[in-house]
Design a protein around this motif. Structure first.
Motif, PDB file in Angstrom:
ATOM      1  N   ASP A   1      -5.650  -0.727  -4.857  1.00  0.00           N
ATOM      2  CA  ASP A   1      -5.333  -0.949  -3.223  1.00  0.00           C
ATOM      3  C   ASP A   1      -6.523  -2.409  -2.954  1.00  0.00           C
ATOM      4  OD1 ASP A   1      -3.402  -1.696  -0.892  1.00  0.00           O
ATOM      5  OD2 ASP A   1      -3.341  -0.250   0.233  1.00  0.00           O
ATOM      6  N   GLU A   2      -6.003  -3.509  -3.214  1.00  0.00           N
ATOM      7  CA  GLU A   2      -6.801  -4.464  -2.927  1.00  0.00           C
ATOM      8  C   GLU A   2      -8.159  -4.303  -2.786  1.00  0.00           C
ATOM      9  OE1 GLU A   2      -5.910  -6.909   0.932  1.00  0.00           O
ATOM     10  OE2 GLU A   2      -3.980  -5.669   0.386  1.00  0.00           O
TER      11      GLU A   2
ATOM     12  N   SER B   1       0.350  -1.557   0.125  1.00  0.00           N
ATOM     13  CA  SER B   1       0.157  -0.105   0.136  1.00  0.00           C
ATOM     14  C   SER B   1       0.857   1.917  -0.106  1.00  0.00           C
ATOM     15  CB  SER B   1      -1.163   0.429   1.948  1.00  0.00           C
ATOM     16  OG  SER B   1      -1.932  -0.915   1.055  1.00  0.00           O
TER      17      SER B   1
END
Ligand code: ADP
Ligand code: MG
Length: 251
Positions: A172-173, A41
């Motif tokens: 991000d995810e 991240s």
């Protein structure tokens, strides 16, 4: 489209990125995988300056966001106006959707193009509607985020990022906060984007997505890139012991 060289980033005494080099050409899809806490991240957030780097060079779309002169240990950033302009070519989608809760779906899409790019509502509306159709949510235009499922909210978040016409999309995810049955609809939207040759970086735990949709895979651990390669080789014949162990645990 993107180049990062010698990126270092610490939070206090904690070194989080320890010399990251990567580059991405137009139309490439980079999947970043790795255990929690490995710096994924932070790496993504450094690209759009949600975090500043300590030292290293970042070039986006041919323009230098920041650089470090020979012999110096600190990065210099472009002027605020240049940074704002350069970062307009990036769009980001977060794990937690982050939609504006007090705005309808269509208002969420229109907000940034209106306020950041100064486009009028009427100018942006047709394109915003086109994007909603693309993510399969034309019939939800006047809903509020709280009236949508997590999968629908995430598809709105993708459409909202696309409304700024970015050259590179950062994820991000994007499916980590979703129930398994809602993950598929978001991954389908992302696969469609990849098929249209959108340049993308996707931090993900979805190994099937990384294998099938990515052009390039990076495995990170402890702030360094341990291994990288084309997905077929990366997944079928990983070279590093740590990669093998990570992949074993993911299956
Ligand atoms: P990942 O996304 O791979 O799980 P992160 O980039 O979120 O990893 O975090 C990497 C490390 O940096 C972790 O140890 C995390 O606790 C730490 N970290 C991240 N953001 C901050 C912050 N703002 N302040 C202090 N430590 C942070
Ligand atoms: Mg993370």
């Amino acid at each position: 489209m993107l180049s990062m060289r010698g990126i270092h980033k610490s939070f206090g005494a904690l070194g989080v990125l320890k010399g990251i080099d990567l580059s991405l050409a137009r139309g490439e899809v980079l999947a970043i995988i790795g255990s929690s806490g490995s710096g994924k991240s932070t790496l993504l957030r450094c690209i759009n300056k949600l975090e500043t780097i300590d030292c290293g060079d970042i070039t986006i779309n041919g323009e230098r966001l920041c650089w470090t002169k020979d012999g110096e240990r600190a990065a210099t950033y472009a002027s605020n106006a240049d940074v704002r302009r350069i970062l307009m070519s990036t769009g980001m989608v977060f794990q937690q959707f982050n939609l504006f809760p007090h705005m309808t779906v269509i208002e969420n899409l229109i907000e940034a193009p209106c306020h950041v790019k100064g486009q009028t509502r009427d100018e942006i509306l047709p394109y915003a509607r086109e994007l909603l159709a693309k993510v399969g949510l034309s019939d939800r235009e006047n809903y509020y985020p709280s009236q949508l499922s997590g999968g629908q909210q995430q598809r709105v978040a993708i459409a909202r990022a696309l409304a700024m016409k970015p050259d590179i999309m950062l994820f991000d995810e994007p499916t980590s906060a979703l129930d398994p049955e809602l993950t598929g609809e978001v991954l389908r939207t992302m696969r469609a984007l990849a098929a249209e040759r959108m340049t993308m970086i996707v931090v993900t735990h979805e190994m099937a997505f990384a294998r099938e949709a990515a052009t390039h895979v990076i495995f990170m651990e402890n702030g360094v890139i341990v291994e990288q390669g084309a997905p077929t080789e990366f997944f079928s014949a990983p070279k590093e012991e740590r990669t093998k162990e990570f992949l074993r645990n993911m299956l």
